[in-house]
Structure formats: structure tokens, C-alpha cells
Design a protein around this motif. Structure first.
Motif, PDB file in Angstrom:
ATOM      1  N   ALA A  46      -3.276  -8.650   5.767  1.00  0.00           N
ATOM      2  CA  ALA A  46      -2.480  -7.938   4.771  1.00  0.00           C
ATOM      3  C   ALA A  46      -1.382  -8.874   4.286  1.00  0.00           C
ATOM      4  O   ALA A  46      -0.858  -9.685   5.051  1.00  0.00           O
ATOM      5  CB  ALA A  46      -1.858  -6.679   5.363  1.00  0.00           C
ATOM      6  N   TYR A  48       2.286  -8.659   1.846  1.00  0.00           N
ATOM      7  CA  TYR A  48       3.281  -7.709   1.331  1.00  0.00           C
ATOM      8  C   TYR A  48       4.591  -8.461   1.214  1.00  0.00           C
ATOM      9  O   TYR A  48       4.648  -9.664   1.465  1.00  0.00           O
ATOM     10  CB  TYR A  48       3.401  -6.493   2.259  1.00  0.00           C
ATOM     11  N   ASP A  58       3.791  -2.533  -1.376  1.00  0.00           N
ATOM     12  CA  ASP A  58       3.020  -3.482  -2.181  1.00  0.00           C
ATOM     13  C   ASP A  58       1.959  -4.202  -1.351  1.00  0.00           C
ATOM     14  O   ASP A  58       1.574  -5.317  -1.643  1.00  0.00           O
ATOM     15  CB  ASP A  58       3.960  -4.500  -2.839  1.00  0.00           C
ATOM     16  N   LYS A  59       1.443  -3.537  -0.315  1.00  0.00           N
ATOM     17  CA  LYS A  59       0.438  -4.138   0.558  1.00  0.00           C
ATOM     18  C   LYS A  59      -0.863  -4.410  -0.190  1.00  0.00           C
ATOM     19  O   LYS A  59      -1.311  -3.588  -0.992  1.00  0.00           O
ATOM     20  CB  LYS A  59       0.082  -3.192   1.699  1.00  0.00           C
ATOM     21  N   GLU A  60      -1.427  -5.554   0.127  1.00  0.00           N
ATOM     22  CA  GLU A  60      -2.779  -5.872  -0.304  1.00  0.00           C
ATOM     23  C   GLU A  60      -3.525  -6.262   0.963  1.00  0.00           C
ATOM     24  O   GLU A  60      -3.073  -7.139   1.700  1.00  0.00           O
ATOM     25  CB  GLU A  60      -2.775  -7.013  -1.315  1.00  0.00           C
ATOM     26  N   GLU A  61      -4.643  -5.608   1.245  1.00  0.00           N
ATOM     27  CA  GLU A  61      -5.349  -5.828   2.504  1.00  0.00           C
ATOM     28  C   GLU A  61      -6.790  -6.265   2.254  1.00  0.00           C
ATOM     29  O   GLU A  61      -7.401  -5.892   1.249  1.00  0.00           O
ATOM     30  CB  GLU A  61      -5.325  -4.561   3.351  1.00  0.00           C
ATOM     31  N   ARG A  62      -7.280  -7.054   3.219  1.00  0.00           N
ATOM     32  CA  ARG A  62      -8.651  -7.539   3.114  1.00  0.00           C
ATOM     33  C   ARG A  62      -9.138  -7.936   4.510  1.00  0.00           C
ATOM     34  O   ARG A  62      -8.356  -8.397   5.330  1.00  0.00           O
ATOM     35  CB  ARG A  62      -8.696  -8.732   2.173  1.00  0.00           C
ATOM     36  N   TRP A  77      -7.362 -17.184   0.570  1.00  0.00           N
ATOM     37  CA  TRP A  77      -6.842 -15.915   0.052  1.00  0.00           C
ATOM     38  C   TRP A  77      -5.332 -15.841   0.240  1.00  0.00           C
ATOM     39  O   TRP A  77      -4.603 -15.471  -0.684  1.00  0.00           O
ATOM     40  CB  TRP A  77      -7.535 -14.752   0.751  1.00  0.00           C
ATOM     41  N   ARG A  81      -2.640 -15.618  -2.801  1.00  0.00           N
ATOM     42  CA  ARG A  81      -1.686 -14.508  -2.863  1.00  0.00           C
ATOM     43  C   ARG A  81      -0.250 -15.043  -2.854  1.00  0.00           C
ATOM     44  O   ARG A  81       0.604 -14.532  -3.540  1.00  0.00           O
ATOM     45  CB  ARG A  81      -1.882 -13.525  -1.694  1.00  0.00           C
TER      46      ARG A  81
END
Length: 108
Positions: A46, A48, A58-62, A77, A81
Motif C-alpha cells: 500500500a 499513502y 488516499d491509499k492505493e493497494e496492490r 510500482w 507511485r
């Protein structure tokens, strides 16, 4: 690639079940969280900013596979980011200046 990301390897990820880190100045920092999922051989990642993972809006997870190929994808990644975050927040794309070596400060 930022040094903090380039150090990641599948073996390195055994350091802790959950690892968090940040890049940049306090209150304008890019934060990341890497969590092991040994049962599924994955790393839950994640990104943020500014606050803890639990409160970040504003989390972006993968998810990434926990092998050489997956960790390379994870590193790329994270770098992408970070560069997006840096551009939007006036930070240098190459990351902040490294902290001085404390041993050098003692010698002076």
C-alpha cells in the motif's frame, strides 16, 4: 530508483510481518506498507501519505507475488507511485538528500 526501494528482495521481506517506511519531509511524505501473506505467497503493498495507514484516505493497494519477479514489479510500482507523488507535491523525483553519516559529524 530510490535506494530504499532498490534494497527490496524476497529474502529482505522476511524482516517483519509488516514493514512500513516513508520518503520525504514530515507532513509531506510518501509512505508505504508491505505486509507478508505467506499462506498465499504474496506481499500486500500500500502507498499513502501524511498519516498512518489506518487513517489514510488516499491509499492505493496492490498485491505482488513473493518471488524475484513479483518483488521487481513491486519495486517498480513503488518507484512509479513515488514519482507521481513527488511531482504533485513539489518533491525531487530522485528523493530527498541523504541524511549525513552520524559518524562523520562526530569526527568534525
Amino acid at each position: 530508483m530510490l535506494e530504499i526501494f532498490s534494497r527490496l528482495t524476497p529474502a529482505w521481506l522476511h524482516r517483519a510481518y509488516v514493514y512500513t517506511g516513508s520518503v520525504g519531509p514530515l507532513w509531506n511524505d510518501f509512505r508505504f506498507r508491505l505486509a507478508q501473506d505467506g499462506d498465499n505467497n504474496q506481499v500486500h503493498a500500500a502507498v499513502y501519505s501524511r498519516v498512518c495507514y489506518e487513517l489514510a484516505e488516499d491509499k492505493e493497494e496492490r498485491d505482488f507475488s513473493w518471488d524475484d519477479e513479483g518483488v521487481e514489479s513491486l519495486k517498480n510500482w513503488l518507484q512509479e507511485r513515488y514519482e507521481t507523488f513527488a511531482a504533485a507535491n513539489g518533491l525531487p523525483p530522485e528523493g530527498p538528500d541523504p541524511l549525513p553519516d552520524p559518524k562523520e559529524a562526530i569526527r568534525k
